[in-house]
Design an enzyme around this catalytic site. Structure first.
Site, PDB file in Angstrom:
ATOM      1  N   SER A   1      -7.924 -10.014   4.833  1.00 39.57           N
ATOM      2  CA  SER A   1      -9.102  -9.940   3.982  1.00 39.57           C
ATOM      3  C   SER A   1      -9.646 -11.330   3.693  1.00 39.57           C
ATOM      4  CB  SER A   1      -8.745  -9.258   2.658  1.00 39.57           C
ATOM      5  OG  SER A   1      -9.787  -9.388   1.719  1.00 39.57           O
TER       6      SER A   1
ATOM      7  N   TYR B   1      -3.988  -8.343  -4.799  1.00 37.79           N
ATOM      8  CA  TYR B   1      -4.460  -7.824  -3.511  1.00 37.79           C
ATOM      9  C   TYR B   1      -4.537  -8.946  -2.485  1.00 37.79           C
ATOM     10  CZ  TYR B   1      -7.683  -6.104   0.046  1.00 37.79           C
ATOM     11  OH  TYR B   1      -8.271  -5.772   1.239  1.00 37.79           O
TER      12      TYR B   1
END
Length: 345
Positions: free
Chosen positions: A142, A167
């Protein structure tokens, strides 16, 4: 090829499975169909690939009603025994791991979920790939790993040691774990740092869907950091084209590219982004024009875990596979709105 795609009830996994099937590949999809967001959308995606809600049973591989070469299994990546049996029985050529607990803000309130899915689950994927002669493991990282970096645009060669959400930390951990397996066991791995993916069948918790829903219903949009944000919005079809090309670009000692982030020739990381950050207010204005209604805005301060700007440097991707995302945000939003109206009806 025979390909395992995890996360096929999810946004990117659904689109990738359809693309691979249209090219004649054998695909096994895997997803745990969790309730992080409305599972009706997840079942809608599955139905598009011929998997009916009534036929799904945990741990059972079921055949698609639409694609002869597609089968699906509901499973958790944390379920090591089930995953090991699946790999032994199916003998995959390539694995694309897109399954993960998503969401930056959600990770602040539900940290254990991210460890279970994104760390333990990914560990199980690595072990299964190692022991089953997988030719290439491609996995979703990501743009969140860059945090609030001042180095713009974001390059794969930048240090990413300061994540600002769990995350992001879990995605950075995935990259480190993959590097270890590439180094120790010569497992070819490629991590893909996705940048703000949007498009038809997109997640309801992401900006485009939330904004479209609010505008359509005459409700207020929550605009964080008072609108002073920019995102490298990347259309889902561009993401899928990049993933498919990268799958075929297997890292080896003979790979003809110079994008080495370590001493292991079996390890790669690539950004996949449009490389044209769009100010958030411009994004909202374009959406207003496509829907034909004005948005009501509520301004909020910066949220924990958010970043001000994302901006992908994609020279390494272009060099390796000859591809750069090209869909403009207006065309992408137009396609999304067309799908959104159809989905609601």
């Amino acid at each position: 090829m025979k390909i395992l795609v995890t996360g096929t009830a999810g946004f990117i996994g659904f689109h990738l499975a359809k693309r691979l099937l249209t090219e004649g590949n054998q695909v096994v999809g895997l997803d745990n169909i969790n309730d992080y967001y409305d599972i009706r959308l997840k079942f809608t995606r599955l139905k598009e690939t011929g998997i009916t809600q009534e036929s799904i049973e945990y741990g059972k591989v079921i055949q698609s009603n639409t694609f002869d070469k597609y089968r699906f299994v509901k499973a958790n990546l944390e379920d090591r025994d089930l995953l090991e049996k699946l790999f032994i029985n199916e003998q995959f050529d390539i694995v694309v791991n897109l399954a993960a607990q998503a969401g930056v803000r959600y990770s602040i309130e539900n940290p254990h979920t991210y460890i279970d899915s994104n760390i333990v689950g990914f560990m199980n994927i690595l072990e299964c790939c190692r022991h089953n002669n997988i030719k290439h493991l491609v996995y979703a990282s990501s743009s969140s790993v860059y945090g609030n970096s001042d180095d713009i645009p974001f390059s794969e060669n930048d240090r990413v040691d300061y994540p600002i959400s769990l995350y992001a930390a879990s995605k950075k951990a995935n990259e480190l774990m993959a590097h270890t397996y590439s180094h120790l066991y010569h497992l070819p791995t490629t991590g893909l740092r996705f940048f703000s993916v949007y498009g038809p069948y997109g997640r309801p918790d992401m900006a485009l869907y939330l904004f479209a829903e609010a505008i359509s219903q005459g409700k207020c949009i929550k605009v964080f950091n008072h609108g002073n944000l920019s995102r490298d919005f990347t259309y889902v079809d561009d993401i899928i084209e990049g993933v498919v090309r990268v799958m075929k670009h297997i890292p080896t000692k003979e790979s003809n590219d110079s994008m080495l982030l370590s001493q292991s020739p079996y390890y790669r990381i690539f950004n996949i982004g449009h490389s044209q950050p769009v100010p958030l207010m411009e994004f909202i204005n374009t959406l207003e024009e496509e829907i034909g209604r004005k948005a009501f805005l509520e301004m909020y301060p910066m949220q924990k875990g958010d970043v001000k700007v994302t901006y992908a440097e994609t020279a390494n991707l272009e060099q390796a596979v000859g591809y750069k995302p090209s869909t403009g945000v207006r065309d992408g939003i137009k396609n999304f709105v067309r799908w959104y109206v159809s989905y609601l009806s």
